[in-house]
Scaffold this motif. Structure first.
Motif, PDB file in Angstrom:
ATOM      1  N   ASP A  73       0.785  -1.239   0.000  1.00 56.26           N
ATOM      2  CA  ASP A  73       0.000   0.000   0.000  1.00 56.26           C
ATOM      3  C   ASP A  73       0.811   1.280   0.000  1.00 56.26           C
ATOM      4  N   TYR A  74       1.983   1.276   0.556  1.00 55.34           N
ATOM      5  CA  TYR A  74       2.781   2.495   0.609  1.00 55.34           C
ATOM      6  C   TYR A  74       4.246   2.120   0.757  1.00 55.34           C
ATOM      7  N   GLY A  75       5.108   3.105   0.565  1.00 49.29           N
ATOM      8  CA  GLY A  75       6.536   2.851   0.643  1.00 49.29           C
ATOM      9  C   GLY A  75       7.123   2.400  -0.677  1.00 49.29           C
ATOM     10  N   ASN A  76       6.337   2.502  -1.741  1.00 53.61           N
ATOM     11  CA  ASN A  76       6.775   2.037  -3.054  1.00 53.61           C
ATOM     12  C   ASN A  76       7.828   2.947  -3.669  1.00 53.61           C
ATOM     13  N   SER A  77       8.717   2.327  -4.445  1.00 56.24           N
ATOM     14  CA  SER A  77       9.726   3.102  -5.183  1.00 56.24           C
ATOM     15  C   SER A  77       9.797   2.628  -6.631  1.00 56.24           C
ATOM     16  N   ILE A  78       8.667   2.173  -7.156  1.00 55.41           N
ATOM     17  CA  ILE A  78       8.658   1.583  -8.504  1.00 55.41           C
ATOM     18  C   ILE A  78       7.871   2.419  -9.517  1.00 55.41           C
ATOM     19  N   GLY A  79       7.610   3.664  -9.181  1.00 56.24           N
ATOM     20  CA  GLY A  79       6.969   4.562 -10.130  1.00 56.24           C
ATOM     21  C   GLY A  79       5.455   4.496 -10.179  1.00 56.24           C
ATOM     22  N   LEU A  80       4.816   4.003  -9.121  1.00 60.03           N
ATOM     23  CA  LEU A  80       3.352   3.971  -9.092  1.00 60.03           C
ATOM     24  C   LEU A  80       2.811   5.371  -8.816  1.00 60.03           C
ATOM     25  N   ARG A  81       1.685   5.675  -9.427  1.00 55.81           N
ATOM     26  CA  ARG A  81       1.027   6.955  -9.179  1.00 55.81           C
ATOM     27  C   ARG A  81      -0.113   6.729  -8.191  1.00 55.81           C
ATOM     28  N   LEU A  82      -0.152   7.552  -7.160  1.00 56.67           N
ATOM     29  CA  LEU A  82      -1.190   7.410  -6.154  1.00 56.67           C
ATOM     30  C   LEU A  82      -2.578   7.555  -6.765  1.00 56.67           C
ATOM     31  N   SER A  83      -2.713   8.382  -7.785  1.00 61.27           N
ATOM     32  CA  SER A  83      -4.018   8.575  -8.430  1.00 61.27           C
ATOM     33  C   SER A  83      -4.503   7.301  -9.115  1.00 61.27           C
ATOM     34  N   ASP A  84      -3.596   6.379  -9.450  1.00 62.89           N
ATOM     35  CA  ASP A  84      -3.993   5.084 -10.009  1.00 62.89           C
ATOM     36  C   ASP A  84      -4.338   4.079  -8.914  1.00 62.89           C
ATOM     37  N   MET A  85      -3.919   4.383  -7.700  1.00 62.03           N
ATOM     38  CA  MET A  85      -4.114   3.449  -6.593  1.00 62.03           C
ATOM     39  C   MET A  85      -5.290   3.812  -5.688  1.00 62.03           C
ATOM     40  N   TYR A  86      -5.530   5.109  -5.495  1.00 64.98           N
ATOM     41  CA  TYR A  86      -6.502   5.561  -4.506  1.00 64.98           C
ATOM     42  C   TYR A  86      -7.321   6.737  -5.006  1.00 64.98           C
ATOM     43  N   ASP A  87      -8.458   6.931  -4.358  1.00 65.51           N
ATOM     44  CA  ASP A  87      -9.303   8.085  -4.599  1.00 65.51           C
ATOM     45  C   ASP A  87      -8.728   9.267  -3.819  1.00 65.51           C
ATOM     46  N   SER A  88      -8.738  10.444  -4.424  1.00 67.23           N
ATOM     47  CA  SER A  88      -8.178  11.619  -3.733  1.00 67.23           C
ATOM     48  C   SER A  88      -9.260  12.577  -3.261  1.00 67.23           C
ATOM     49  N   ASN A  89     -10.489  12.130  -3.163  1.00 68.22           N
ATOM     50  CA  ASN A  89     -11.581  13.021  -2.771  1.00 68.22           C
ATOM     51  C   ASN A  89     -11.707  13.216  -1.269  1.00 68.22           C
ATOM     52  N   GLU A  90     -11.014  12.407  -0.494  1.00 67.36           N
ATOM     53  CA  GLU A  90     -11.134  12.502   0.948  1.00 67.36           C
ATOM     54  C   GLU A  90     -10.390  13.730   1.486  1.00 67.36           C
ATOM     55  N   VAL A  91     -11.020  14.428   2.403  1.00 69.16           N
ATOM     56  CA  VAL A  91     -10.423  15.630   2.993  1.00 69.16           C
ATOM     57  C   VAL A  91      -9.583  15.213   4.206  1.00 69.16           C
ATOM     58  N   PRO A  92      -8.313  15.625   4.248  1.00 67.06           N
ATOM     59  CA  PRO A  92      -7.466  15.230   5.380  1.00 67.06           C
ATOM     60  C   PRO A  92      -7.841  16.001   6.640  1.00 67.06           C
ATOM     61  N   PRO A  93      -7.400  15.511   7.790  1.00 63.96           N
ATOM     62  CA  PRO A  93      -7.600  16.281   9.022  1.00 63.96           C
ATOM     63  C   PRO A  93      -6.820  17.585   8.967  1.00 63.96           C
ATOM     64  N   GLU A  94      -7.088  18.451   9.901  1.00 58.81           N
ATOM     65  CA  GLU A  94      -6.418  19.757   9.910  1.00 58.81           C
ATOM     66  C   GLU A  94      -4.896  19.595   9.943  1.00 58.81           C
ATOM     67  N   ILE A  95      -4.412  18.692  10.799  1.00 58.56           N
ATOM     68  CA  ILE A  95      -2.969  18.475  10.962  1.00 58.56           C
ATOM     69  C   ILE A  95      -2.648  16.995  10.743  1.00 58.56           C
ATOM     70  N   LEU A  96      -1.602  16.755   9.976  1.00 58.87           N
ATOM     71  CA  LEU A  96      -0.997  15.429   9.847  1.00 58.87           C
ATOM     72  C   LEU A  96       0.457  15.564  10.276  1.00 58.87           C
ATOM     73  N   TYR A  97       1.113  14.443  10.498  1.00 56.41           N
ATOM     74  CA  TYR A  97       2.485  14.463  10.997  1.00 56.41           C
ATOM     75  C   TYR A  97       3.426  13.704  10.077  1.00 56.41           C
ATOM     76  N   HIS A  98       4.644  14.217   9.978  1.00 55.97           N
ATOM     77  CA  HIS A  98       5.698  13.573   9.183  1.00 55.97           C
ATOM     78  C   HIS A  98       6.922  13.391  10.073  1.00 55.97           C
TER      79      HIS A  98
END
Length: 189
Positions: A73-98
């Motif tokens: 699901d994540y951590g890929n390094s093979i050139g996958l596009r997230l738009s081909d894998m998942y829907d981007s319509n979801e609104v993120p929370p106010e704050i995320l962490y990195h």
């Protein structure tokens, strides 16, 4: 064959090197379960569907709707596009962490969070989470850890696309400019 050994080879193949098991991934990163079992067997890993199911219980994998295909699901390094894998319509929370290393903070203040494309093993996206402790754990892989609060909802409102594969995990393909990082509220290891 131990579950841990099978999981390790599966994550390496599905995230970084499908050729190591001669796997064919579709544009969303899936390979068929049958091909995975057959090719693991060819390379000396005796597994069955039940073992694949056990390994895939880990949050790093997911099946397609009818459980005939599997992907990392994540951590890929093979050139996958997230738009081909998942829907981007979801609104993120106010704050995320990195999570990152303390040594990277100066560069991030100047350049934001970027994927290092010059690195052969650069991830295809930036990993974010809703949980500070998960970000801290991810950051320790790079040295003394720092957790950076990201103004995710503000970024989303400004047109950035976030992808939510599961649970507390969020991904973004774009770099994160410094103005969306709350350096005043960084958390240290």
């Amino acid at each position: 064959m131990r579950k841990r050994d099978v999981g390790s080879i599966m994550i390496k193949a599905l995230r970084h090197n499908p050729q190591m098991l001669n796997l064919h991934l579709d544009k969303a990163g899936y390979c068929t379960i049958d091909e995975l079992i057959k090719n693991l067997d060819t390379f000396g890993y005796k597994v069955d569907r039940q073992m694949i199911e056990k390994v895939a219980e880990n949050e790093r994998f997911s099946f397609n709707e009818n459980h005939t295909k599997l992907r990392a699901d994540y951590g890929n390094s093979i050139g996958l596009r997230l738009s081909d894998m998942y829907d981007s319509n979801e609104v993120p929370p106010e704050i995320l962490y990195h999570g990152t290393s303390y040594d990277a903070v100066l560069s991030i203040k100047q350049n934001g969070i970027v994927r290092f494309a010059k690195n052969q093993k650069a991830r295809d996206h930036i990993f974010l989470t809703e949980l500070k402790d998960v970000a801290l754990r991810k950051g320790t892989r790079h040295g003394k850890a720092v957790v950076l609060p990201i103004k995710a909802n503000e970024m989303h409102n400004d047109g950035y696309k976030f992808y939510h594969p599961k649970n507390d995990i969020w991904l973004i393909e774009d770099a994160i400019p410094p103005e969306y990082i709350d350096f005043n509220n960084m958390l240290y290891d």
